[in-house]
Design an enzyme around this catalytic site. Structure first.
Site, PDB file in Angstrom:
ATOM      1  N   ASN A  91       0.810  -1.228   0.000  1.00  0.00           N
ATOM      2  CA  ASN A  91       0.000   0.000   0.000  1.00  0.00           C
ATOM      3  C   ASN A  91       0.838   1.271   0.000  1.00  0.00           C
ATOM      4  O   ASN A  91       0.400   2.309   0.485  1.00  0.00           O
ATOM      5  CB  ASN A  91      -0.971   0.017   1.194  1.00  0.00           C
ATOM      6  CG  ASN A  91      -1.821  -1.225   1.223  1.00  0.00           C
ATOM      7  OD1 ASN A  91      -2.390  -1.611   0.205  1.00  0.00           O
ATOM      8  ND2 ASN A  91      -1.891  -1.874   2.371  1.00  0.00           N
ATOM      9  N   ARG A  92       2.079   1.142  -0.481  1.00  0.00           N
ATOM     10  CA  ARG A  92       2.986   2.294  -0.536  1.00  0.00           C
ATOM     11  C   ARG A  92       3.303   2.835   0.860  1.00  0.00           C
ATOM     12  O   ARG A  92       3.740   3.982   0.992  1.00  0.00           O
ATOM     13  CB  ARG A  92       2.426   3.423  -1.408  1.00  0.00           C
ATOM     14  CG  ARG A  92       1.988   3.010  -2.821  1.00  0.00           C
ATOM     15  CD  ARG A  92       3.054   2.245  -3.542  1.00  0.00           C
ATOM     16  NE  ARG A  92       2.799   2.135  -4.972  1.00  0.00           N
ATOM     17  CZ  ARG A  92       3.284   1.140  -5.711  1.00  0.00           C
ATOM     18  NH1 ARG A  92       3.989   0.161  -5.172  1.00  0.00           N
ATOM     19  NH2 ARG A  92       3.073   1.127  -7.016  1.00  0.00           N
ATOM     20  N   MET A  93       3.093   2.007   1.875  1.00  0.00           N
ATOM     21  CA  MET A  93       3.389   2.445   3.240  1.00  0.00           C
ATOM     22  C   MET A  93       4.773   1.923   3.631  1.00  0.00           C
ATOM     23  O   MET A  93       4.942   1.093   4.531  1.00  0.00           O
ATOM     24  CB  MET A  93       2.302   1.938   4.208  1.00  0.00           C
ATOM     25  CG  MET A  93       0.945   2.546   3.920  1.00  0.00           C
ATOM     26  SD  MET A  93       0.951   4.344   4.121  1.00  0.00           S
ATOM     27  CE  MET A  93       0.833   4.458   5.891  1.00  0.00           C
TER      28      MET A  93
END
Ligand SMILES: Cc1cc2nc3c(=O)[nH]c(=O)nc-3n(C[C@H](O)[C@H](O)[C@H](O)COP(=O)(O)O)c2cc1C
Ligand SMILES: Cc1ncc(COP(=O)(O)O)c(C=O)c1O
Length: 343
Positions: free
Chosen positions: A321-323
């Site tokens: 999640n691009r985290m």
């Protein structure tokens, strides 16, 4: 404001159907930028996208104008045709946000139906996407979360470990790094170089001092390098002041290079234009004649090592999640601080 264009708007209600010819005339007005077109679906589409398509349907009953979100005209056409209503558009007009803003108070202008639309986003490229981090069924990752405590001994041990991991993972040229410099206009320039040394002193690479990068680093002696290791979902960026290494260090590395690399360095006035490939090949031949196989090839005087002394080092580890995890360590006043950055 064009009357026929208005009737086109009205025609979105069943009470005022358009004829085929008035519909096409209306669309032509839109295409000439004459229309004040207040169709809410069109406006909504425009607020989301820079480009939409308009279609006048062949059935000439019911909804005559449709607004379609349109990443590209080709997509709109196929989407319309696949709607299955039997009402295939006779005309498509691509409209760009820029064209719209050129007509204040006017909804939009359009280009001709089959004109090539600029495609700021290429759908093939836009669909290229890798999710980072290998998550098991339990949602856990197969590598430990990068955290500040991994930098308790400073940046060097972790960077060494990550380089070894990249080698082990089979990343091609794991010592390749993107080097950023600043030109005489203050504009950034990047290119790839190979890291040939990693120590407490910093990150070392070799190049021609009279190349663009060499000259740029001479006038702005500060660089940024980024190692990108996509297969292991990691990246390291090192930024800091640069300096040339000693002649001894350059000499030792130079003589470890293959003969071809050394001749190439002599043959190339790096970053300068040359008329043809043939001239380049001739320059290499000439270097080969100048330095026969049994003769030592001396270090080219304007060639050598450049050391980046780390002032800021950022470790990046990809996560879902691009985290991602980002831990940055930086030096100020002789001491190093470590902080986590948002992805
Ligand atoms: C994988 C890779 C490694 C490279 N390594 C070096 C290097 O170590 N030193 C170098 O001068 N150029 C290297 N190059 C070429 C540079 O990217 C660049 O084209 C050249 O140095 C000229 O850059 P400049 O005109 O900005 O100075 C490499 C290119 C690639 C693709
Ligand atoms: C122009 C140039 N110079 C230097 C290098 C580094 O070469 P070597 O590993 O032989 O020192 C490369 C590597 O690609 C290069 O392209």
């Amino acid at each position: 404001m064009s009357g026929s264009a208005m009737s086109l708007v009205n025609a979105t209600t069943p009470s005022s159907p358009l004829t085929k010819s008035s519909g096409i005339a209306a669309l032509a007005d839109i295409a000439r930028g004459l229309s004040s077109f207040e169709c809410p679906p069109v406006r909504a589409a425009l607020s989301r996208r820079s480009t939409i398509a308009l279609g006048v349907h062949a059935g000439w009953a019911g909804t005559l104008v449709r607004a379609i979100d349109l990443p590209s005209p080709g997509i709109a056409r196929s989407r319309l045709q696949s709607e299955g209503t039997g009402s295939v558009p006779k005309t498509l007009a691509g409209v760009t946000g820029e064209q719209i803003s050129a007509y204040p108070g006017v909804a939009f202008s359009a280009v001709s139906p089959d004109a090539e639309q600029p495609k700021p986003v290429n759908k093939d490229l836009a669909a290229m996407r890798v999710g980072y981090g290998q998550q098991g069924a339990d949602g856990r990752y197969d590598d430990a979360d990068l955290d500040a405590d991994q930098l308790s001994d400073g940046w060097l041990p972790l960077m060494r470990r990550w380089l070894e991991d990249a080698v082990e993972a089979g990343v091609p040229e794991p010592n390749a790094m993107t080097l950023g410099t600043v030109d005489e206009h203050g504009h950034p320039c990047t290119r790839t170089v190979l890291c040939k040394g990693l120590s407490a002193d910093g990150v070392l690479f070799f190049t021609n001092y009279e190349s663009d990068k060499g000259r740029q680093l001479e006038s702005v002696p500060y660089a940024s390098v980024t190692f990108t290791w996509v297969p292991v979902a990691r990246q390291i960026t090192v930024r800091g002041p640069v300096e040339r290494v000693s002649a001894e260090v350059t000499d030792e590395y130079w003589h470890s290079r293959p003969r071809g690399s050394r001749l190439g360095a002599w043959a190339s006035e790096q970053s300068r234009p040359i008329a043809s490939r043939a001239e380049l090949d001739a320059a290499l031949l000439h270097a080969g004649e100048r330095f026969p196989v049994d003769v030592d090839i001396p270090v080219r005087p304007d060639w050598g090592g450049i050391l980046i002394r780390p002032a800021v080092v950022e470790f990046w580890q990809g996560r879902a999640n691009r985290m991602h995890n980002r831990i940055r360590t930086s030096q100020a006043g002789g001491s190093w601080t470590v902080e986590r950055l948002q992805p």
